[in-house]
Design a protein around this motif. Structure first.
Motif, mmCIF file in Angstrom:
data_model
loop_
_atom_site.group_PDB
_atom_site.id
_atom_site.type_symbol
_atom_site.label_atom_id
_atom_site.label_comp_id
_atom_site.label_asym_id
_atom_site.label_seq_id
_atom_site.Cartn_x
_atom_site.Cartn_y
_atom_site.Cartn_z
ATOM 1 N N ASN A 117 45.985 17.623 28.526
ATOM 2 C CA ASN A 117 45.670 16.384 27.857
ATOM 3 C C ASN A 117 44.230 15.866 28.165
ATOM 4 O O ASN A 117 43.502 15.562 27.322
ATOM 5 C CB ASN A 117 46.565 15.375 28.377
ATOM 6 C CG ASN A 117 47.910 15.662 27.606
ATOM 7 O OD1 ASN A 117 48.025 15.937 26.499
ATOM 8 N ND2 ASN A 117 49.050 15.379 28.068
ATOM 9 N N ASP A 118 43.748 16.344 29.360
ATOM 10 C CA ASP A 118 42.633 15.821 30.003
ATOM 11 C C ASP A 118 41.468 16.582 28.901
ATOM 12 O O ASP A 118 40.437 16.057 28.600
ATOM 13 C CB ASP A 118 42.260 15.974 31.267
ATOM 14 C CG ASP A 118 40.782 15.619 31.799
ATOM 15 O OD1 ASP A 118 40.671 14.515 32.043
ATOM 16 O OD2 ASP A 118 39.999 16.706 31.951
ATOM 17 N N GLY A 242 37.209 7.682 11.762
ATOM 18 C CA GLY A 242 36.669 8.850 12.497
ATOM 19 C C GLY A 242 37.123 9.333 13.704
ATOM 20 O O GLY A 242 36.493 10.213 14.550
ATOM 21 N N GLY A 243 38.446 9.157 13.941
ATOM 22 C CA GLY A 243 38.938 9.764 15.167
ATOM 23 C C GLY A 243 40.012 10.860 14.936
ATOM 24 O O GLY A 243 40.145 11.195 13.637
ATOM 25 N N LEU A 244 40.451 11.528 15.934
ATOM 26 C CA LEU A 244 41.444 12.742 15.956
ATOM 27 C C LEU A 244 42.826 12.488 16.483
ATOM 28 O O LEU A 244 42.778 11.330 17.126
ATOM 29 C CB LEU A 244 40.939 13.925 16.798
ATOM 30 C CG LEU A 244 39.494 14.257 16.273
ATOM 31 C CD1 LEU A 244 39.196 15.567 17.202
ATOM 32 C CD2 LEU A 244 39.553 14.953 14.746
ATOM 33 N N PHE A 245 43.691 13.053 15.891
ATOM 34 C CA PHE A 245 45.266 12.817 16.171
ATOM 35 C C PHE A 245 45.443 14.043 17.242
ATOM 36 O O PHE A 245 45.353 15.201 16.828
ATOM 37 C CB PHE A 245 46.037 13.065 14.975
ATOM 38 C CG PHE A 245 47.535 12.418 15.401
ATOM 39 C CD1 PHE A 245 48.588 13.219 16.180
ATOM 40 C CD2 PHE A 245 48.062 11.308 14.764
ATOM 41 C CE1 PHE A 245 49.851 12.894 16.241
ATOM 42 C CE2 PHE A 245 49.353 10.783 14.950
ATOM 43 C CZ PHE A 245 50.135 11.694 15.755
ATOM 44 N N ILE A 246 46.015 13.522 18.576
ATOM 45 C CA ILE A 246 46.441 14.564 19.572
ATOM 46 C C ILE A 246 47.902 14.465 19.704
ATOM 47 O O ILE A 246 48.617 13.360 19.759
ATOM 48 C CB ILE A 246 45.708 14.152 20.818
ATOM 49 C CG1 ILE A 246 44.241 14.102 20.720
ATOM 50 C CG2 ILE A 246 46.381 15.147 21.983
ATOM 51 C CD1 ILE A 246 43.393 13.754 21.935
ATOM 52 N N ALA A 247 48.606 15.601 19.741
ATOM 53 C CA ALA A 247 50.186 15.702 19.528
ATOM 54 C C ALA A 247 50.361 16.278 20.969
ATOM 55 O O ALA A 247 50.020 17.365 21.086
ATOM 56 C CB ALA A 247 50.736 16.512 18.459
ATOM 57 N N ASP A 248 50.961 15.612 21.881
ATOM 58 C CA ASP A 248 51.467 15.834 23.168
ATOM 59 C C ASP A 248 52.862 16.530 23.387
ATOM 60 O O ASP A 248 53.788 15.944 23.089
ATOM 61 C CB ASP A 248 51.113 14.845 24.117
ATOM 62 C CG ASP A 248 51.511 15.191 25.511
ATOM 63 O OD1 ASP A 248 52.082 16.304 25.840
ATOM 64 O OD2 ASP A 248 51.387 14.563 26.557
ATOM 65 N N GLU A 249 52.843 17.897 23.158
ATOM 66 C CA GLU A 249 53.919 18.716 23.182
ATOM 67 C C GLU A 249 54.492 19.079 24.307
ATOM 68 O O GLU A 249 55.321 19.867 24.547
ATOM 69 C CB GLU A 249 53.930 19.753 22.080
ATOM 70 C CG GLU A 249 53.634 19.523 20.820
ATOM 71 C CD GLU A 249 55.178 19.389 20.232
ATOM 72 O OE1 GLU A 249 55.969 19.775 20.315
ATOM 73 O OE2 GLU A 249 55.188 18.722 18.921
ATOM 74 N N VAL A 250 53.931 18.585 25.541
ATOM 75 C CA VAL A 250 54.253 19.052 27.048
ATOM 76 C C VAL A 250 55.767 18.998 27.348
ATOM 77 O O VAL A 250 56.285 20.074 27.906
ATOM 78 C CB VAL A 250 53.265 18.283 28.093
ATOM 79 C CG1 VAL A 250 53.833 18.634 29.400
ATOM 80 C CG2 VAL A 250 51.909 18.522 27.597
ATOM 81 N N GLN A 251 56.338 17.997 26.808
ATOM 82 C CA GLN A 251 57.791 17.853 27.327
ATOM 83 C C GLN A 251 58.730 18.543 26.203
ATOM 84 O O GLN A 251 59.613 18.798 26.435
ATOM 85 C CB GLN A 251 58.185 16.390 27.556
ATOM 86 C CG GLN A 251 57.558 15.493 28.429
ATOM 87 C CD GLN A 251 58.011 15.610 29.790
ATOM 88 O OE1 GLN A 251 59.288 16.042 29.993
ATOM 89 N NE2 GLN A 251 57.863 14.673 30.610
ATOM 90 N N CYS A 290 48.331 24.993 27.673
ATOM 91 C CA CYS A 290 47.385 25.173 26.744
ATOM 92 C C CYS A 290 46.945 23.946 25.610
ATOM 93 O O CYS A 290 47.879 23.183 25.531
ATOM 94 C CB CYS A 290 47.960 26.415 25.729
ATOM 95 S SG CYS A 290 46.976 27.121 24.425
ATOM 96 N N VAL A 291 45.844 24.070 25.265
ATOM 97 C CA VAL A 291 45.404 23.226 24.242
ATOM 98 C C VAL A 291 45.095 24.085 22.837
ATOM 99 O O VAL A 291 44.222 25.160 22.995
ATOM 100 C CB VAL A 291 43.934 22.297 24.447
ATOM 101 C CG1 VAL A 291 43.657 21.411 23.456
ATOM 102 C CG2 VAL A 291 44.426 21.794 26.101
#
Length: 482
Positions: A117-118, A242-251, A290-291
């Motif tokens: 995520n960082d 102008g932003g990006l969408f980050i999907a956190d699938e860690v869990q 992974c990213v």
């Protein structure tokens, strides 16, 4: 060579002496010393078996022989960094990408969900040139400084902590106790509009949004399932800014939701995030993550002029283990098992909701399920103490379950994916026994109190259904009060 096995008391004393005091253990009043595990079961130093309903890290089951063998065999041959060519790295990247939408084609391998995520934030900042981040209330994205700042689940715990001016907290899309609930005509739009309002307020202050980040299903926030269409609408607002969408699938990734391999796919085929992060289950307990992002984002990161290198990320052993995890998921149809057993578990819990007033809501997908406990189904008063009581009593029955959410009143089910219908029967049966005991205790105390008042005032008890021994049934007393 086997390490010396200390008595439990000595292990506790040494932990207190040498391990940071903020590193907590489960069941701190009487912690469990686990010495081995297999499948969905863990064993203490006395050989007592516990059913593990907590561990979404041991994704394909504790100590799975295929995963253990893959790691051991590769470790006997070579383990080095990714600056050398090795087929495991590219084979794993290729296999992983095949589970994702086509445009998500570039991988960066790291070692934990926090690292992933960082790095995702760095990618977004570099690509957009904007630094502000929108996160969801009660979100948790990791333990490093950049992620504590965007994790209300954590920074709300800090005394006198000031929220970063570059971080904006949107409403959690909670359909049970959130601002817009199941009776709202269009909760997806309402929650997405809240994100858009934050964007506009940031612009008014001269800020620009670089990223919106969300767990595809909120875990620490209380097993929150966002309404269908929410991510699409949010992505539209974020992209326009102008932003990006980050999907956190860690869990929640790697087939846990049953119907799909990735939880973000629950939103529909028309939604594809710009960056996806993954961790915990990816290595079945081995530290890897992974990213994955688009070619455009990756090229912008490269053009910054700074090389990205991770000493352990993508090493041959980690990639061998990652490949084995994918093999097991497919070979043992664990995604299908999550769908079948998760659906069965949900049905059992719904029956508990019908039977016990303390159970306010059942929600989830696949083997990611939450049961929210409330003292009042109208006011939604959190039953925090009762939830804690249940998990401690389950521990006495050799079942490991946790409670989470902002009020710590949501029972969380996220077991290894080999969890069975028989396991579901056992845990729900024990919960039923505990809830029945809790209900009986409360209502018989109430009954005794009411009869004392009745005698003093000459009143009549409300009409109730009585049990065989002449006392009123708990359910009838409950319904006389609501």
């Amino acid at each position: 060579m086997t390490a010396e096995m200390f008595p439990k008391e000595k292990t506790i004393d040494l932990r207190k002496k040498h391990i940071g005091p903020s590193c907590k253990v489960f069941f701190s009043h009487d912690p469990i010393k686990i010495v081995r595990a297999k499948g969905q079961y863990m064993y203490d130093e006395n050989g007592v078996r516990y059913l593990d309903c907590i561990n979404n890290v041991a994704h394909v089951g504790h100590s799975h022989p295929m995963v253990v063998k893959a790691g051991a065999e590769q470790m006997e041959l070579l383990n080095t960094n990714s600056r050398f060519l090795h087929d495991n790295l590219v084979q794993y990247a290729q296999r992983l990408q095949a589970t994702l939408p086509e445009k998500l084609s570039v991988c960066y391998f790291v070692n934990s969900g926090s690292e992933a995520n960082d790095l995702a934030l760095r990618l977004a900042w570099e690509y957009t040139g904007h630094k502000d981040v929108i996160t969801l209330d009660n979100a948790y994205h990791g333990h490093v400084s950049s992620l504590i700042n965007i994790s209300p689940y954590k920074f709300h715990q800090l005394a006198n902590a000031e929220q970063s001016k570059s971080v904006h907290v949107a409403l959690s899309p909670d359909l049970y106790r959130g601002n817009y609930r199941q009776d709202h005509p269009d909760p997806a739009t309402a929650y997405a509009d809240d994100v858009n309002n934050l964007i506009q307020k940031a612009h008014e202050k001269g800020h620009k949004v670089g990223a919106f980040i969300a767990e595809s299903l909120q875990s620490c926030g209380g097993q929150v399932i966002p309404p269908a269409g929410y991510f699409q609408k949010v992505a539209q607002h974020v992209h326009q800014a102008g932003g990006l969408f980050i999907a956190d699938e860690v869990q929640v990734g790697f087939g846990r939701v049953g119907t799909h391999f990735w939880a973000f796919q629950l939103q529909g085929e028309d939604f594809v995030p710009d960056i996806v992060t993954m961790g915990k289950p990816i290595g079945n307990g081995h530290p890897m993550s992974c990213v994955v992002t688009t070619r455009e984002v990756a090229e912008a990161f490269k053009n910054s002029g700074m090389e990205y290198f991770n000493t352990f990320g993508g090493n041959p052993v980690s990639c061998a283990i990652g490949l084995a995890v994918l093999d097991v998921i497919e070979k043992e149809d664990l995604q299908g098992n999550a769908l079948r057993v998760g659906g069965y578990l949900m049905r059992l819990l719904e029956q508990q909701k019908e039977k016990h007033p303390l159970v306010g809501d059942i929600r989830g997908r696949g083997l990611f399920v939450g049961a929210e406990l409330v003292r009042d189904r109208v006011k939604l008063t959190p039953a925090t103490a009762e939830a804690q009581d249940i998990i401690y009593k389950l521990k006495e029955q050799h079942i490991l379950l946790s409670a989470d959410g902002p009020h710590r009143n949501v029972l969380k089910f996220k077991p290894p994916m080999c969890f069975s219908e028989e396991d579901a029967d056992m845990v729900v049966e024990k919960i039923d026994e505990i809830l029945t005991g809790t209900l009986n205790k409360f209502y018989y105390e109430y009954y005794s109190f009411f009869t004392d008042i009745e005698k003093a005032l000459g009143l009549q008890m409300p009409s109730t259904v009585h049990t065989e021994n002449g006392t009123p049934s708990p359910q009838s007393l409950w319904h006389s009060q609501i």
